[in-house]
Design an enzyme around this catalytic site. Structure first.
Site, PDB file in Angstrom:
ATOM      1  N   ASP A   1       4.153   0.429  12.058  1.00  0.00           N
ATOM      2  CA  ASP A   1       2.937  -0.194  11.514  1.00  0.00           C
ATOM      3  C   ASP A   1       2.763  -1.631  11.982  1.00  0.00           C
ATOM      4  OD1 ASP A   1       3.145   1.517   8.297  1.00  0.00           O
ATOM      5  OD2 ASP A   1       2.527   2.172  10.290  1.00  0.00           O
TER       6      ASP A   1
ATOM      7  N   CYS B   1      -5.309  12.041  12.498  1.00  0.00           N
ATOM      8  CA  CYS B   1      -6.130  10.828  12.332  1.00  0.00           C
ATOM      9  C   CYS B   1      -6.101  10.099  13.673  1.00  0.00           C
ATOM     10  CB  CYS B   1      -5.576   9.964  11.208  1.00  0.00           C
ATOM     11  SG  CYS B   1      -4.029   9.206  11.644  1.00  0.00           S
TER      12      CYS B   1
ATOM     13  N   LYS C   1       0.856  -1.205   0.000  1.00  0.00           N
ATOM     14  CA  LYS C   1       0.000   0.000   0.000  1.00  0.00           C
ATOM     15  C   LYS C   1       0.883   1.244   0.000  1.00  0.00           C
ATOM     16  CE  LYS C   1      -1.783   1.579   4.034  1.00  0.00           C
ATOM     17  NZ  LYS C   1      -1.518   2.996   4.284  1.00  0.00           N
ATOM     18  N   ASN C   2       1.904   1.244   0.854  1.00  0.00           N
ATOM     19  CA  ASN C   2       2.701   2.468   1.039  1.00  0.00           C
ATOM     20  C   ASN C   2       3.761   2.671  -0.036  1.00  0.00           C
ATOM     21  OD1 ASN C   2       1.082   2.906   3.178  1.00  0.00           O
ATOM     22  ND2 ASN C   2       2.576   2.318   4.742  1.00  0.00           N
TER      23      ASN C   2
ATOM     24  N   ARG D   1      -0.262  13.993  12.945  1.00  0.00           N
ATOM     25  CA  ARG D   1       0.170  13.894  11.539  1.00  0.00           C
ATOM     26  C   ARG D   1       0.511  15.274  10.954  1.00  0.00           C
ATOM     27  NH1 ARG D   1      -1.518   8.799   9.837  1.00  0.00           N
ATOM     28  NH2 ARG D   1       0.283   8.849   8.452  1.00  0.00           N
ATOM     29  N   PRO D   2       1.402  16.038  11.559  1.00  0.00           N
ATOM     30  CA  PRO D   2       1.766  17.353  11.014  1.00  0.00           C
ATOM     31  C   PRO D   2       2.402  17.224   9.633  1.00  0.00           C
ATOM     32  CG  PRO D   2       3.342  16.671  12.666  1.00  0.00           C
ATOM     33  CD  PRO D   2       2.229  15.653  12.709  1.00  0.00           C
ATOM     34  N   ILE D   3       2.403  18.321   8.876  1.00  0.00           N
ATOM     35  CA  ILE D   3       3.038  18.299   7.542  1.00  0.00           C
ATOM     36  C   ILE D   3       4.061  19.434   7.416  1.00  0.00           C
ATOM     37  CG2 ILE D   3       1.085  17.154   6.422  1.00  0.00           C
ATOM     38  CD1 ILE D   3       0.296  19.944   5.311  1.00  0.00           C
ATOM     39  N   ASP D   4       4.546  19.926   8.543  1.00  0.00           N
ATOM     40  CA  ASP D   4       5.513  21.044   8.502  1.00  0.00           C
ATOM     41  C   ASP D   4       6.756  20.709   7.689  1.00  0.00           C
ATOM     42  OD1 ASP D   4       5.775  19.230  10.769  1.00  0.00           O
ATOM     43  OD2 ASP D   4       7.539  20.405  11.300  1.00  0.00           O
ATOM     44  N   LEU D   5       7.211  19.459   7.759  1.00  0.00           N
ATOM     45  CA  LEU D   5       8.444  19.088   7.017  1.00  0.00           C
ATOM     46  C   LEU D   5       8.165  19.039   5.512  1.00  0.00           C
ATOM     47  CD1 LEU D   5       9.777  16.299   9.403  1.00  0.00           C
ATOM     48  CD2 LEU D   5      10.427  18.711   9.330  1.00  0.00           C
TER      49      LEU D   5
ATOM     50  N   ARG E   1      -8.897  -0.450   4.367  1.00  0.00           N
ATOM     51  CA  ARG E   1      -8.019   0.582   3.782  1.00  0.00           C
ATOM     52  C   ARG E   1      -6.689  -0.013   3.339  1.00  0.00           C
ATOM     53  NH1 ARG E   1      -6.284   4.590   7.563  1.00  0.00           N
ATOM     54  NH2 ARG E   1      -4.944   4.998   5.783  1.00  0.00           N
TER      55      ARG E   1
ATOM     56  N   ARG F   1      -5.441  10.992   4.013  1.00  0.00           N
ATOM     57  CA  ARG F   1      -4.537  12.073   4.397  1.00  0.00           C
ATOM     58  C   ARG F   1      -3.187  11.956   3.716  1.00  0.00           C
ATOM     59  NH1 ARG F   1      -0.909  11.785   7.093  1.00  0.00           N
ATOM     60  NH2 ARG F   1      -1.030  13.951   7.732  1.00  0.00           N
TER      61      ARG F   1
HETATM   62  C1  EPZ Z   1       4.042   6.839   6.347  1.00  0.00           C
HETATM   63  O1  EPZ Z   1       3.250   7.859   6.940  1.00  0.00           O
HETATM   64  C2  EPZ Z   1       3.128   5.641   6.193  1.00  0.00           C
HETATM   65  N1  EPZ Z   1       2.019   5.966   5.305  1.00  0.00           N
HETATM   66  C3  EPZ Z   1       2.592   5.236   7.576  1.00  0.00           C
HETATM   67  O2  EPZ Z   1       1.806   4.047   7.401  1.00  0.00           O
HETATM   68  C4  EPZ Z   1       3.787   4.894   8.469  1.00  0.00           C
HETATM   69  O3  EPZ Z   1       3.309   4.591   9.775  1.00  0.00           O
HETATM   70  C5  EPZ Z   1       4.730   6.102   8.543  1.00  0.00           C
HETATM   71  O4  EPZ Z   1       5.139   6.477   7.208  1.00  0.00           O
HETATM   72  C6  EPZ Z   1       5.993   5.797   9.340  1.00  0.00           C
HETATM   73  O5  EPZ Z   1       6.649   4.724   8.773  1.00  0.00           O
HETATM   74  C7  EPZ Z   1       2.242   5.960   3.969  1.00  0.00           C
HETATM   75  O6  EPZ Z   1       3.339   5.719   3.495  1.00  0.00           O
HETATM   76  C8  EPZ Z   1       1.057   6.264   3.101  1.00  0.00           C
HETATM   77  P1  EPZ Z   1       6.066  10.122   8.582  1.00  0.00           P
HETATM   78  P2  EPZ Z   1       3.828   9.375   7.032  1.00  0.00           P
HETATM   79  O7  EPZ Z   1       5.964  11.412   7.866  1.00  0.00           O
HETATM   80  O8  EPZ Z   1       4.586   9.692   5.809  1.00  0.00           O
HETATM   81  C9  EPZ Z   1       6.387  13.251  12.068  1.00  0.00           C
HETATM   82  C10 EPZ Z   1      -0.060   2.653   7.657  1.00  0.00           C
HETATM   83  O9  EPZ Z   1      -0.595   2.120   8.642  1.00  0.00           O
HETATM   84  N2  EPZ Z   1       6.234  14.285  11.026  1.00  0.00           N
HETATM   85  O10 EPZ Z   1       7.289   9.286   8.403  1.00  0.00           O
HETATM   86  O11 EPZ Z   1       2.709  10.270   7.422  1.00  0.00           O
HETATM   87  C11 EPZ Z   1       5.060  12.588  12.387  1.00  0.00           C
HETATM   88  O12 EPZ Z   1       4.348  13.315  13.365  1.00  0.00           O
HETATM   89  C12 EPZ Z   1       0.410   4.088   7.734  1.00  0.00           C
HETATM   90  O13 EPZ Z   1       0.150   2.078   6.558  1.00  0.00           O
HETATM   91  C13 EPZ Z   1       6.419  15.614  11.348  1.00  0.00           C
HETATM   92  O14 EPZ Z   1       6.697  15.959  12.493  1.00  0.00           O
HETATM   93  O15 EPZ Z   1       4.813   9.218   8.266  1.00  0.00           O
HETATM   94  C14 EPZ Z   1       5.473  11.262  12.918  1.00  0.00           C
HETATM   95  O16 EPZ Z   1       5.812  11.405  14.294  1.00  0.00           O
HETATM   96  C15 EPZ Z   1       0.137   4.723   9.092  1.00  0.00           C
HETATM   97  N3  EPZ Z   1       6.258  16.559  10.380  1.00  0.00           N
HETATM   98  C16 EPZ Z   1       6.767  10.948  12.186  1.00  0.00           C
HETATM   99  O17 EPZ Z   1       7.186  12.179  11.593  1.00  0.00           O
HETATM  100  C17 EPZ Z   1       5.949  16.220   9.079  1.00  0.00           C
HETATM  101  O18 EPZ Z   1       5.852  17.122   8.213  1.00  0.00           O
HETATM  102  C18 EPZ Z   1       6.613   9.892  11.106  1.00  0.00           C
HETATM  103  O19 EPZ Z   1       5.787  10.412  10.142  1.00  0.00           O
HETATM  104  C19 EPZ Z   1       5.758  14.849   8.770  1.00  0.00           C
HETATM  105  C20 EPZ Z   1       5.910  13.900   9.754  1.00  0.00           C
END
Ligand code: EPZ
Length: 417
Positions: A304, A116, A22-23, A121-125, A396, A92
């Site tokens: 996960d 969620c 999926k990812n 789930r911030p997107i600042d980065l 999902r 998202r």
């Molecule tokens: C991806 O989510 C996966 N989803 C998630 O899988 C997975 O749990 C996650 O990576 C970690 O491996 C997809 O690939 C579609 P991150 P993503 O950005 O990209 C922080 C599932 O069950 N962060 O690596 O959203 C955030 O808060 C899903 O299949 C910021 O601070 O994960 C978290 O603590 C759930 N600012 C950490 O990074 C940002 O701008 C990891 O998030 C982005 C993230």
């Protein structure tokens, strides 16, 4: 709403075939709009997240066609840069469409994706990375508006190795001007798959799988046919099911090195693991406690698989500490497991689990994708009858989840209520 009815307590024997990841598929679908030529994704799982992403591509003007498990995308007439809010909220992770839509149209608009059930789930980065590429970003009234004539390569350092932010920046930079360096990038296998996909389209991306990804912008990307990597989280889910229920299982179409951290833990609790090419054989053992499960970015223990592994820890001999470092509220499944007789104490990001000989059947409720999978495994392992409600979460990310479990001996069926 739909739910599972499960009569648990039987060991599992047989073989399960793993779906495409999926990812991995989701960012590949986002990347498909970077060309105006036809893209075909083979072995594409018909999971809800993928169907939602396909709908988003349709709203942007792409023609899509799902035949069997081949998904074709014709992006030649794509013309809309606004990602529909209802779908963006539903999915998202569509936030990484920003990078590819900006690269295609020079602008993109998306509703701010909320948090969620597993965290803020911030997107600042994501946004700071896009700004480093020269993208002008305005956030107004819950919407994000991005504009740029052409992204310009930059040297970007991520505060955290975010998977989505790494993917978004790659997608925005792959047709930009000059070189982009992403330092402290996420190293997940799905990013390597995105790199391979983009390079097959004519892109120039290197370093995926390491903590520094380099993108050299190219003028044009071409259509292709591609088969994504298999889903390491689905493979891990079934391996944990076997460890919980007993018996012997073969997991086919797996990539063992992508779940090395899990295999290490399963051996620690005395499972017998054998690997033969893309097959992983598991024979459950005495289920000694794994003592510590601490999630971290790849190649650490994957967040996960924390929920399924926590369910397994509930029926291991001895105590286990589970530390969830990635998401703030990813322990909701534990309250439901306690209703099945699990002995759990939660303090912040740590859960203290004292193993019990077996769980008892109960009516439990899923609140997120991987928590739902964990509760289903617990129901299959527990003595007695359980129901697992709100299967929309499981749908999902897992195709034919109950069919695959039934095929290896689980007494599980889906009913509509
Ligand atoms: C991806 O989510 C996966 N989803 C998630 O899988 C997975 O749990 C996650 O990576 C970690 O491996 C997809 O690939 C579609 P991150 P993503 O950005 O990209 C922080 C599932 O069950 N962060 O690596 O959203 C955030 O808060 C899903 O299949 C910021 O601070 O994960 C978290 O603590 C759930 N600012 C950490 O990074 C940002 O701008 C990891 O998030 C982005 C993230």
């Amino acid at each position: 709403m739909e739910k599972y009815i499960v009569k648990g307590g039987k060991p599992l024997y047989g073989e399960v075939e793993i779906q495409s990841a999926k990812n991995a598929v989701l960012p590949l679908l986002a990347a498909s709009i970077l060309t105006d030529e036809k893209v075909v994704i083979h072995k594409c799982p018909r999971i809800v997240d993928v169907l939602n992403m396909v709908q988003i591509l349709g709203e942007l003007g792409c023609r899509t066609n799902f035949e069997g498990d081949d998904l074709s995308i014709d992006p030649s007439d794509a013309a809309n840069h606004e990602i529909p809010s209802a779908l963006a909220k539903e999915l998202r992770s569509s936030v990484f469409m920003l990078g590819s839509v900006i690269a295609r149209f020079g602008r993109a608009r998306i509703a701010y994706p909320g948090g969620c059930d597993i965290g803020l789930r911030p997107i600042d980065l994501h946004l700071s990375g896009l700004r480093r590429l020269g993208v002008k970003i305005e956030e107004e009234g819950g919407y994000i508006d991005c504009t740029v004539d052409e992204t310009v390569g930059a040297d970007i350092v991520l505060d955290f190795p975010s998977v989505g932010a790494t993917e978004n920046i790659i997608l925005a930079a792959v047709k930009g001007k000059g070189r982009t360096i992403i330092r402290n990038s996420a190293k997940e296998p799905e990013i390597v798959d995105l790199q391979n996909f983009l390079n097959r389209m004519g892109g120039k991306v290197t370093g995926a799988g390491t903590s520094t990804v380099i993108v050299d912008g190219v003028k044009k990307l071409y259509g292709l046919e591609y088969t994504p990597i298999s889903d390491r989280i689905e493979a891990g889910t079934f391996l944990i099911a076997s460890a919980m229920c007993g018996g012997e299982l073969a997991v086919k179409n797996a990539i063992p090195e992508n779940i090395a951290a899990l295999l290490h833990k399963l051996r620690e609790i005395s499972c017998k693991i054998a690997i033969e090419n893309d097959k992983i054989y598991i024979k459950s053992g005495k289920r000694l406690s794994p003592k510590l499960i601490e999630t971290s970015p790849f190649p650490g223990f994957p967040t996960d698989l924390q929920a399924p592994m926590s369910a397994l820890a509930c029926v291991c001999e001895g105590s286990t500490v589970v530390v969830e470092n990635l998401f703030e509220t990813r322990f909701k499944h534990l309250a439901e497991l306690m209703r099945m007789g699990a002995d759990v104490t939660v303090r912040g990001r740590s859960a203290f689990i004292r193993g019990v000989p077996e769980l008892r059947g109960a009516d439990v409720f899923a609140s997120d994708l991987r928590g739902g999978a964990a509760l289903t495994l617990a129901a299959v392992a527990a003595e007695g009858e359980s129901t697992v409600s709100d299967l929309s979460h499981i749908d999902r990310g897992y195709t034919e989840f109950e069919d695959k479990l039934r095929k290896v001996g689980a007494n599980i069926r889906r009913i509509r209520v």
